[in-house]
Design an enzyme around this catalytic site. Structure first.
Site, PDB file in Angstrom:
ATOM      1  N   GLU A  35       0.940  -1.150   0.111  1.00  0.00           N
ATOM      2  CA  GLU A  35       0.044   0.092  -0.101  1.00  0.00           C
ATOM      3  C   GLU A  35       0.887   1.340   0.015  1.00  0.00           C
ATOM      4  OE1 GLU A  35      -2.458   2.850  -0.190  1.00  0.00           O
ATOM      5  OE2 GLU A  35      -3.064   0.873  -0.387  1.00  0.00           O
ATOM      6  N   GLU A  37      -0.292   4.507   0.292  1.00  0.00           N
ATOM      7  CA  GLU A  37      -0.687   5.748   1.003  1.00  0.00           C
ATOM      8  C   GLU A  37      -1.259   5.344   2.342  1.00  0.00           C
ATOM      9  OE1 GLU A  37      -3.051   9.911  -0.094  1.00  0.00           O
ATOM     10  OE2 GLU A  37      -2.961   8.168  -1.338  1.00  0.00           O
ATOM     11  N   GLY A 183     -24.229  11.699 -10.615  1.00  0.00           N
ATOM     12  CA  GLY A 183     -23.954  10.000 -10.032  1.00  0.00           C
ATOM     13  C   GLY A 183     -24.071  10.281  -8.609  1.00  0.00           C
ATOM     14  N   GLU A 204     -25.946  18.429 -15.235  1.00  0.00           N
ATOM     15  CA  GLU A 204     -25.679  16.788 -15.597  1.00  0.00           C
ATOM     16  C   GLU A 204     -25.869  16.810 -17.027  1.00  0.00           C
ATOM     17  OE1 GLU A 204     -25.302  13.298 -16.486  1.00  0.00           O
ATOM     18  OE2 GLU A 204     -25.004  13.682 -14.326  1.00  0.00           O
ATOM     19  N   GLY A 271     -16.978  11.509 -12.794  1.00  0.00           N
ATOM     20  CA  GLY A 271     -16.648  10.128 -13.173  1.00  0.00           C
ATOM     21  C   GLY A 271     -15.214   9.863 -12.390  1.00  0.00           C
ATOM     22  N   HIS A 444     -44.436  -5.637  11.116  1.00  0.00           N
ATOM     23  CA  HIS A 444     -45.258  -4.513  11.038  1.00  0.00           C
ATOM     24  C   HIS A 444     -45.172  -3.792  12.416  1.00  0.00           C
ATOM     25  CE1 HIS A 444     -48.576  -1.838  10.484  1.00  0.00           C
ATOM     26  NE2 HIS A 444     -48.963  -2.206  11.807  1.00  0.00           N
TER      27      HIS A 444
END
Length: 465
Positions: A35, A37, A183, A204, A271, A444
């Site tokens: 990894e 970061e 999105g 959009e 995106g 319920h």
């Protein structure tokens, strides 16, 4: 490191990578995670988790300003932005530390650095420009994730024009804000800032907001957002923007007409692209399609011994998808013959107000694939628990194959639907038909009863509407 030979090496410690490594360890495989970061990846540190903490604060702010509905009164309600951001970061830090603990508990080796493929079964790890390890393994899983897409017309400067990172740790609460992209990321930020009092405009490029959702749900969401005071512009593109001393003027084109909108801040949420660079793919047969690695249903790439999972492999860009792919990938490596991944059974959740959740095919997509469909709907206004909670805005929609009774898709908008969608996801995984769902007893009073009624409605049997 004394030993640099492993059964499985995972490049990337996000929700796909660390889960894959832990599952490998559970199966008795010697595993390592590389990894560069922070453990937990973008989702835990700068995505799913801290944004939910922010959204929780915004929900409370909305509730505090609507106390009269519940018989309460309060004056001088205010919030401290620094404290809200601090809480969000604290939640992320707590969970990131938890990932480190889980890896240690499962005896997974963690190497902090940048990894790069370097020949068959070899991953070189570098840190500060120097090689710190050369790992050997027959099985290397790529889980490097993705990053925000940058458009030339929307240059992110981190001050007036924000990416998701800056939007998550604001140093001021903008009075006005323009969000590019509707999105999940864009809409969640739009919802957060609107609930905190900002004037929000959403732009959009597609003809509707939340375009991956069922058209009916998208339309419902738009009406709800506009009722809250959001301005929604669909079929619109940002042509340019001009930054001032402390504001941004955005030129937006829609229906052949341009207009200038001046706001305090802009959020770009257009995106993401896969992190395929700098990891040695050019030395392999791995196929990359539009910045994403191509895989099969067991996460195998075109290069033997190289696998890929998560956002690196494309849509849907979801943490739970990455985790599941990691498990399936490792179990296949271990010879357990897991079920191949069915991406249509992966639920999607957006934590705006009202929440949106779905699984399977939209009504339009089902028809495109040749299904004769039966569609059921049930509104929250017919649900006692939703009314009692003051959350009567919402609906559940089900799509069935008329010939076989297969549940093709389910789509929900309203309070707590992100917690309920799993019921339909289980039904699809079990290949349940309308018969099993109809004979399931729902408690319920719960909002989940709307799920039952939406199934009944598809067959002309709804009771409460």
């Amino acid at each position: 490191m004394a030993d640099q030979n492993f059964d499985v090496v995972v490049l990337g410690g996000g929700p796909g990578g660390y889960v894959a490594a832990i599952r490998a360890a559970q199966l008795g495989l010697k595993a390592a995670v590389v990894e560069r970061e922070h453990l937990g990846g973008i989702c835990l540190n700068w995505g799913c988790i801290p944004t939910k903490a922010l959204l929780r604060s915004s929900e409370i702010n909305h509730l505090l300003h609507n106390l009269k509905e519940f018989g309460f009164a309060a004056d001088n309600i205010r919030f401290e932005l620094d404290a809200i951001v601090k809480r969000s970061r604290g939640v992320a830090k707590q969970l990131s530390s938890g990932v480190a603990h889980l890896l240690k508990k499962n005896k997974v080796e963690v190497i902090m650095g940048s990894g790069r493929l370097a020949g068959a079964g070899t991953l070189v790890v570098e840190k500060a420009g120097a090689v710190i390890a050369t790992l050997k393994s027959k099985h290397i899983i790529l889980a490097t994730g993705a990053r925000a897409r940058q458009l030339p017309s929307i240059p992110v400067d981190g001050k007036l024009v924000w990416s998701y990172r800056e939007a998550m740790v604001p140093d001021m609460m903008p009075k006005s804000l323009l969000v590019v992209g509707s999105g999940a990321i864009g809409i969640e930020f739009a919802s957060f800032y609107r609930n905190m009092g900002a004037e929000v405009t959403v732009v959009e490029v597609m003809d509707r907001v939340m375009p991956v959702e069922d058209a009916e749900i998208s339309a419902f969401a738009r009406k709800s957002f506009e009722k809250q005071g959001m301005k929604i512009m669909t079929g619109a593109t940002v042509k340019s923007l001009k930054t001032g001393a402390n504001n941004v003027t955005v030129t937006v084109e829609a229906a052949g007409k341009s207009q200038d909108i001046t706001v305090d801040r802009v959020i770009s949420a257009v995106g993401i692209v896969g992190n395929v660079e700098g990891i040695g793919l050019e030395t392999t047969k791995v196929v990359v399609d539009r910045t994403h690695v191509v895989i099969d249903e067991y996460c195998r790439t075109a290069e033997p011994g190289i696998y890929a999972i998560g956002d690196l492999c494309g849509a849907p860009w979801l943490a739970h998808k990455a985790s599941h792919e990691g498990v399936v990938c490792v179990e296949a490596i271990a010879g357990l013959h897991p079920h191949p991944i069915n991406w249509t059974n992966i639920p999607g959740c957006t934590y705006c107000r009202p929440q949106v959740a779905s699984v399977g095919l939209t009504e339009a997509r089902a028809k495109e694939l040749g299904h004769e469909v039966r569609v059921g709907r049930f509104p929250f206004i017919g649900n006692g628990k939703a009314i009692a909670m003051g959350e009567a805005e919402g609906m559940v929609k089900t799509v069935f194959d008329a010939k076989t009774g297969e549940l093709l898709g389910a789509h929900m908008i309203g309070a707590e639907v992100t917690e309920m969608i799993q019921g339909y996801t289980i039904a699809r995984t079990l290949e349940a038909t309308e018969a099993e769902l109809m004979h399931t007893i729902f408690p319920h009073p719960t909002i989940s009863e709307a799920m039952h009624e939406a199934v009944l409605d598809a067959y002309g049997r709804a009771i409460h509407f």
